[in-house]
Structure formats: structure tokens, C-alpha cells
Design a protein around this motif. Structure first.
Motif, PDB file in Angstrom:
ATOM      1  N   PHE A 121       0.857  -1.184   0.000  1.00  0.00           N
ATOM      2  CA  PHE A 121       0.000   0.000   0.000  1.00  0.00           C
ATOM      3  C   PHE A 121       0.891   1.232   0.000  1.00  0.00           C
ATOM      4  CE2 PHE A 121       0.752  -0.943   4.469  1.00  0.00           C
ATOM      5  CZ  PHE A 121       1.004   0.291   5.042  1.00  0.00           C
ATOM      6  N   ASN A 122       0.541   2.207  -0.818  1.00  0.00           N
ATOM      7  CA  ASN A 122       1.314   3.451  -0.942  1.00  0.00           C
ATOM      8  C   ASN A 122       2.804   3.186  -1.177  1.00  0.00           C
ATOM      9  OD1 ASN A 122      -1.013   4.983  -0.510  1.00  0.00           O
ATOM     10  ND2 ASN A 122      -0.705   5.022   1.712  1.00  0.00           N
ATOM     11  N   ASN A 123       3.080   2.202  -2.041  1.00  0.00           N
ATOM     12  CA  ASN A 123       4.460   1.842  -2.376  1.00  0.00           C
ATOM     13  C   ASN A 123       5.261   1.304  -1.191  1.00  0.00           C
ATOM     14  OD1 ASN A 123       4.329   2.500  -5.169  1.00  0.00           O
ATOM     15  ND2 ASN A 123       4.520   4.671  -4.637  1.00  0.00           N
ATOM     16  N   ILE A 124       4.572   0.905  -0.148  1.00  0.00           N
ATOM     17  CA  ILE A 124       5.213   0.295   1.016  1.00  0.00           C
ATOM     18  C   ILE A 124       4.863  -1.185   1.019  1.00  0.00           C
ATOM     19  CG2 ILE A 124       5.313   0.235   3.548  1.00  0.00           C
ATOM     20  CD1 ILE A 124       4.591   3.220   3.511  1.00  0.00           C
ATOM     21  N   ARG A 125       5.863  -2.019   1.228  1.00  0.00           N
ATOM     22  CA  ARG A 125       5.662  -3.470   1.257  1.00  0.00           C
ATOM     23  C   ARG A 125       5.946  -3.968   2.672  1.00  0.00           C
ATOM     24  NH1 ARG A 125       8.079  -1.440  -2.928  1.00  0.00           N
ATOM     25  NH2 ARG A 125       6.909  -1.506  -4.876  1.00  0.00           N
ATOM     26  N   PRO A 126       4.925  -3.946   3.530  1.00  0.00           N
ATOM     27  CA  PRO A 126       5.138  -4.168   4.961  1.00  0.00           C
ATOM     28  C   PRO A 126       5.636  -5.555   5.325  1.00  0.00           C
ATOM     29  CG  PRO A 126       2.792  -4.178   4.456  1.00  0.00           C
ATOM     30  CD  PRO A 126       3.495  -3.719   3.219  1.00  0.00           C
ATOM     31  N   LEU A 127       5.386  -6.545   4.471  1.00  0.00           N
ATOM     32  CA  LEU A 127       5.810  -7.903   4.793  1.00  0.00           C
ATOM     33  C   LEU A 127       7.174  -8.232   4.195  1.00  0.00           C
ATOM     34  CD1 LEU A 127       2.433  -9.823   4.418  1.00  0.00           C
ATOM     35  CD2 LEU A 127       3.258  -8.324   6.242  1.00  0.00           C
ATOM     36  N   THR A 308      12.085 -14.730  12.599  1.00  0.00           N
ATOM     37  CA  THR A 308      10.721 -15.230  12.757  1.00  0.00           C
ATOM     38  C   THR A 308       9.853 -14.220  13.490  1.00  0.00           C
ATOM     39  OG1 THR A 308      11.352 -17.568  12.706  1.00  0.00           O
ATOM     40  CG2 THR A 308       9.301 -17.023  13.849  1.00  0.00           C
ATOM     41  N   GLN A 309      10.383 -13.656  14.560  1.00  0.00           N
ATOM     42  CA  GLN A 309       9.593 -12.694  15.330  1.00  0.00           C
ATOM     43  C   GLN A 309       9.376 -11.402  14.555  1.00  0.00           C
ATOM     44  OE1 GLN A 309      10.492 -13.058  19.841  1.00  0.00           O
ATOM     45  NE2 GLN A 309      12.320 -13.808  18.799  1.00  0.00           N
ATOM     46  N   ALA A 310      10.397 -10.936  13.836  1.00  0.00           N
ATOM     47  CA  ALA A 310      10.244  -9.728  13.027  1.00  0.00           C
ATOM     48  C   ALA A 310       9.202  -9.936  11.938  1.00  0.00           C
ATOM     49  CB  ALA A 310      11.588  -9.343  12.412  1.00  0.00           C
ATOM     50  N   LEU A 311       9.226 -11.110  11.303  1.00  0.00           N
ATOM     51  CA  LEU A 311       8.257 -11.402  10.253  1.00  0.00           C
ATOM     52  C   LEU A 311       6.848 -11.500  10.822  1.00  0.00           C
ATOM     53  CD1 LEU A 311       7.720 -12.086   7.290  1.00  0.00           C
ATOM     54  CD2 LEU A 311       8.189 -14.485   7.831  1.00  0.00           C
ATOM     55  N   ASN A 312       6.697 -12.188  11.945  1.00  0.00           N
ATOM     56  CA  ASN A 312       5.373 -12.344  12.546  1.00  0.00           C
ATOM     57  C   ASN A 312       4.774 -11.021  13.010  1.00  0.00           C
ATOM     58  OD1 ASN A 312       4.361 -15.460  13.756  1.00  0.00           O
ATOM     59  ND2 ASN A 312       6.101 -15.237  12.393  1.00  0.00           N
ATOM     60  N   ASN A 313       5.618 -10.109  13.455  1.00  0.00           N
ATOM     61  CA  ASN A 313       5.112  -8.793  13.848  1.00  0.00           C
ATOM     62  C   ASN A 313       4.371  -8.126  12.699  1.00  0.00           C
ATOM     63  OD1 ASN A 313       6.239  -9.064  16.378  1.00  0.00           O
ATOM     64  ND2 ASN A 313       8.055  -7.835  15.930  1.00  0.00           N
ATOM     65  N   SER A 314       4.818  -8.417  11.475  1.00  0.00           N
ATOM     66  CA  SER A 314       4.205  -7.813  10.294  1.00  0.00           C
ATOM     67  C   SER A 314       3.095  -8.671   9.689  1.00  0.00           C
ATOM     68  CB  SER A 314       5.274  -7.548   9.224  1.00  0.00           C
ATOM     69  OG  SER A 314       6.256  -6.650   9.701  1.00  0.00           O
ATOM     70  N   THR A 315       3.271  -9.989   9.686  1.00  0.00           N
ATOM     71  CA  THR A 315       2.300 -10.849   9.004  1.00  0.00           C
ATOM     72  C   THR A 315       1.047 -11.132   9.829  1.00  0.00           C
ATOM     73  OG1 THR A 315       3.431 -12.850   9.800  1.00  0.00           O
ATOM     74  CG2 THR A 315       4.064 -12.007   7.623  1.00  0.00           C
ATOM     75  N   LEU A 316       1.153 -11.135  11.150  1.00  0.00           N
ATOM     76  CA  LEU A 316       0.030 -11.568  11.990  1.00  0.00           C
ATOM     77  C   LEU A 316      -1.275 -10.815  11.714  1.00  0.00           C
ATOM     78  CD1 LEU A 316      -1.119 -13.387  14.160  1.00  0.00           C
ATOM     79  CD2 LEU A 316      -0.256 -11.788  15.889  1.00  0.00           C
ATOM     80  N   PRO A 317      -1.259  -9.482  11.572  1.00  0.00           N
ATOM     81  CA  PRO A 317      -2.537  -8.803  11.287  1.00  0.00           C
ATOM     82  C   PRO A 317      -3.209  -9.318  10.018  1.00  0.00           C
ATOM     83  CG  PRO A 317      -0.879  -7.207  11.945  1.00  0.00           C
ATOM     84  CD  PRO A 317      -0.163  -8.508  11.739  1.00  0.00           C
ATOM     85  N   TYR A 318      -2.425  -9.658   9.010  1.00  0.00           N
ATOM     86  CA  TYR A 318      -2.985 -10.169   7.761  1.00  0.00           C
ATOM     87  C   TYR A 318      -3.447 -11.614   7.919  1.00  0.00           C
ATOM     88  CZ  TYR A 318      -0.933  -5.964   5.760  1.00  0.00           C
ATOM     89  OH  TYR A 318      -0.625  -4.662   5.483  1.00  0.00           O
ATOM     90  N   VAL A 319      -2.698 -12.406   8.680  1.00  0.00           N
ATOM     91  CA  VAL A 319      -3.120 -13.782   8.948  1.00  0.00           C
ATOM     92  C   VAL A 319      -4.466 -13.773   9.676  1.00  0.00           C
ATOM     93  CG1 VAL A 319      -2.592 -15.902  10.212  1.00  0.00           C
ATOM     94  CG2 VAL A 319      -0.766 -14.691   9.005  1.00  0.00           C
ATOM     95  N   LEU A 320      -4.621 -12.868  10.619  1.00  0.00           N
ATOM     96  CA  LEU A 320      -5.884 -12.766  11.366  1.00  0.00           C
ATOM     97  C   LEU A 320      -7.053 -12.431  10.435  1.00  0.00           C
ATOM     98  CD1 LEU A 320      -4.617 -10.890  14.544  1.00  0.00           C
ATOM     99  CD2 LEU A 320      -5.678 -13.159  14.516  1.00  0.00           C
ATOM    100  N   LYS A 321      -6.823 -11.519   9.498  1.00  0.00           N
ATOM    101  CA  LYS A 321      -7.895 -11.152   8.563  1.00  0.00           C
ATOM    102  C   LYS A 321      -8.266 -12.334   7.670  1.00  0.00           C
ATOM    103  CE  LYS A 321      -6.766  -6.228   8.375  1.00  0.00           C
ATOM    104  NZ  LYS A 321      -6.260  -5.098   7.530  1.00  0.00           N
ATOM    105  N   LEU A 322      -7.260 -13.032   7.167  1.00  0.00           N
ATOM    106  CA  LEU A 322      -7.535 -14.194   6.320  1.00  0.00           C
ATOM    107  C   LEU A 322      -8.226 -15.304   7.099  1.00  0.00           C
ATOM    108  CD1 LEU A 322      -4.178 -14.293   4.326  1.00  0.00           C
ATOM    109  CD2 LEU A 322      -6.441 -13.858   3.347  1.00  0.00           C
TER     110      LEU A 322
END
Length: 360
Positions: A121-127, A308-322
Motif C-alpha cells: 500500500f502506498n508503495n510500502i511493502r510491509p511484509l 521469525t519474530q520480526a516477520l510475525n510482527n508484520s504478518t500476523l494482522p494479515y493472517v488474522l484477517k484471512l
């Protein structure tokens, strides 16, 4: 939703798709997580840690791949192709531009494949950002190591010592990877050059580094002037969803001093240096044209507890939505929708379609 977390099978890939903390959050919201036994061991998480977080620990990969959604770190390998399920959600890094066979198998399977690296979003790739930060820092850490004579390098200390000039680090690309590589190299005391085609990014980098880094607009003549004098050359070029251009041809590598080191972080998308090809943590380097090449595509796997922890900090909100809304989550979240690469037996991501127009 039932969510599967397999043990990664890529060479020395010790990261895991979900940490026990992430499992705990998902469990609290009514989702069931199935974790393959040993999946988190390399990252410092035991089966007992997952059980205490509310996961069901299962023995085989089949038992996790049979779930509605699979959350991984790296792309499926050939041994996993037959485990992919029709209509399943697969959420992981894919980097399809450099993987035609995988792309074809995902299309054939009927899976809904969402790639971390194209969520945007807005040229930012959070994951992509957290792993890019780690890979950028590791590129200099590994580069400094392989410059040691015992590792095959030319015996250069990047920071130099009083009376001896420091090593020169040339970084192609001033995005997240390039910025973090420069931080490490400057911290070591190296002489650093960054090349980028964005004047805005170069101006931003000047606010970070001032005169400590030489910031150069990227052009073929400038690259050809700088590369032969590099002790450490770092490829940090990102073209989202596509292969990066070759910025350093073989003819230019031949002009580098014997024992110099090349680290191409863009290798998972095909790389920006002609002589560099993917390697592995088991056999990370090779010599070509007298230059030591490092091409491990899953560099953050070397620091799995942190990664793993750095990745999960970013992916978890999207995993929750899915987990809560299934594929309908993509209608609620435009960034997540940008991550969709393959669905309903079709390749749908525009950038990957440009790489494989015959598969679109």
C-alpha cells in the motif's frame, strides 16, 4: 479457520511461519493452528511452546497441508507440490518471477497463493520490509566475513586501521536493503557508495548519512567506474514482482580484484549481477572470474530467532484477517489484495504476468 504451519524444508531454513505468540493470538480468536512437530525448533521454539500457546502439534507435513490455510516462510519446493490443495489459501514468500515451474504448479493446483512480497500500500511493502532490513544488514556481515583470507577473500578489513585505508563497499540500490547495508558498512568504518535511480531516495539517504556515504545517480558509466574498485559489491535492486535488470555484466566482474566479494540480495528474484546464481547456506559461496560470490536466497534464515519474530510482527494482522474472513478479506484490505498472485487456476498478479505472459 484451521491453519497449518509446516516445517520449512529449504536448505537450513530455520524460520517458521507462525511463532507461539502468534498461535496464542489466533487461538484466542477461535482459530485452530496445526504445527508440524519440530517446525519451530531451529528458531528456538519447542513443540511444548506451541502446545502451551494452544496449537495442535502433528507429526507429518500432510497433516498441516490439509488445512484451509497454510502459513509458511519460503516458497513451496518440489517435494511439497503435491501437498498443495485446491481452494486452499497459501500465505508465504513466493518470488514467482524467478520460479516458472512453481508458478505453473500453483496455477494447476487451484490454490489461492498470496505472496508476502507483493502485499503493498502506498508503495510500502510491509511484509517484505522486515526481512529486507535483516538481509541488508547480513549482506555486510557476511561480506566482511568472506573478505577474510581463510574464507577465500582478499584479506581486507572493511574498517581498515590507522595508516591503512578501509575497504570500499559499493551498493547497487538505495531501498531498504541498500540503506541497511550502508548502516552496517558505515558502522564498520568502510568507504561506502550507494547507487540509485531515484533522486528523492538519494536526497533522503543524504539526510541519514550526510557525507559518510557517497550517493551517486545510477548509470552504466558510473557503475562501470565504481565496481572494479569495490572490495565488497552488494546487489540490492528491487523491481516488485519482476526480475531486476542485470547491472553488472560478466565483463565488469572480470575487472574486479581477485578475492573481492559479491553479495546479491536480489538473487531470489533473479539477481542483478550476471555471474551470480543461487547458492545455499550449506554451500554459500563459489569463485567465478576470481571473485567470491555469495548467493543465498534465504539469508534471514541464518538468524531465525530474530527473523521469525520480526516477520510475525508484520504478518500476523494479515493472517488474522484471512483466518476470520477467508478470501473475502482481500475485498476488505487493498494491500492484501495486491498480494494475490494465483487464484482459481489463473496467474493474476500484473507484474508476474509480464514475466510469464504465456501463463496469464
Amino acid at each position: 479457520m484451521e491453519i497449518g504451519v509446516p516445517k520449512e524444508i529449504k536448505d537450513q531454513e530455520f524460520r517458521v511461519g507462525l511463532s507461539p505468540n502468534s498461535v496464542h493470538v489466533l487461538n484466542e480468536q477461535g482459530h485452530t493452528v496445526f504445527v508440524q512437530s519440530g517446525a519451530g525448533t531451529g528458531a528456538g521454539f519447542s513443540d511444548e511452546d506451541y502446545q502451551q500457546a494452544g496449537a495442535e502439534v502433528v507429526a507429518t507435513a500432510n497433516e498441516v497441508w490439509s488445512r484451509e490455510m497454510v502459513v509458511k516462510v519460503k516458497e513451496p519446493l518440489p517435494a511439497e507440490y503435491d501437498l498443495i490443495q485446491k481452494d486452499q489459501i497459501l500465505f508465504t514468500y513466493l518470488h514467482l518471477a524467478a520460479a516458472r515451474t512453481l508458478t505453473e504448479r500453483l496455477i494447476q493446483s487451484g490454490v489461492n497463493a498470496i505472496a508476502y512480497e507483493t502485499v503493498e500500500f502506498n508503495n510500502i511493502r510491509p511484509l517484505l520490509t522486515p526481512m529486507s532490513i535483516i538481509a541488508g544488514r547480513l549482506s555486510v556481515q557476511f561480506g566482511a566475513r568472506y573478505l577474510e583470507r581463510q574464507q577465500g577473500g582478499r584479506g581486507v578489513l572493511l574498517g581498515g586501521v590507522p595508516g591503512v585505508r578501509p575497504g570500499r563497499v559499493v551498493i547497487l540500490g538505495g531501498g531498504v536493503v541498500g540503506t541497511e547495508a550502508a548502516r552496517m558498512a558505515v558502522g564498520m568504518g568502510a568507504r561506502v557508495q550507494i547507487f540509485d535511480i531515484s533522486l528523492d531516495q538519494l536526497a533522503y539517504l543524504e539526510t541519514l548519512f550526510g557525507s559518510r556515504v557517497e550517493l551517486i545517480y545510477s548509470s552504466t558509466p558510473e557503475i562501470h567506474r565504481a565496481v572494479p574498485d569495490a572490495d565488497l559489491l552488494i546487489g540490492a535492486v528491487l523491481v516488485p514482482g519482476r526480475r531486476p535488470p542485470i547491472l553488472v555484466p560478466r565483463s565488469l566482474v572480470t575487472q574486479m580484484r581477485p578475492g573481492s566479494v559479491i553479495v546479491d540480495v536480489a538473487v531470489d528474484q533473479g539477481g542483478c549481477i550476471e555471474t551470480l546464481h543461487p547458492t545455499s547456506h550449506t554451500e554459500p559461496t563459489y569463485i567465478d572470474e576470481g571473485v567470491l560470490h555469495y548467493g543465498v536466497p534465504n539469508m534471514p534464515g541464518a538468524v531465525p530467532w530474530t527473523a521469525t519474530q520480526a516477520l510475525n510482527n508484520s504478518t500476523l494482522p494479515y493472517v488474522l484477517k484471512l483466518a476470520s474472513f477467508g478470501m473475502a478479506a482481500l475485498k476488505k484490505d487493498k494491500a492484501l489484495a495486491e498480494g494475490l498472485n494465483v487464484t482459481q487456476n489463473r496467474l493474476v498478479h500484473p507484474a508476474v504476468q509480464q514475466v510469464f505472459p504465456d501463463l496469464a
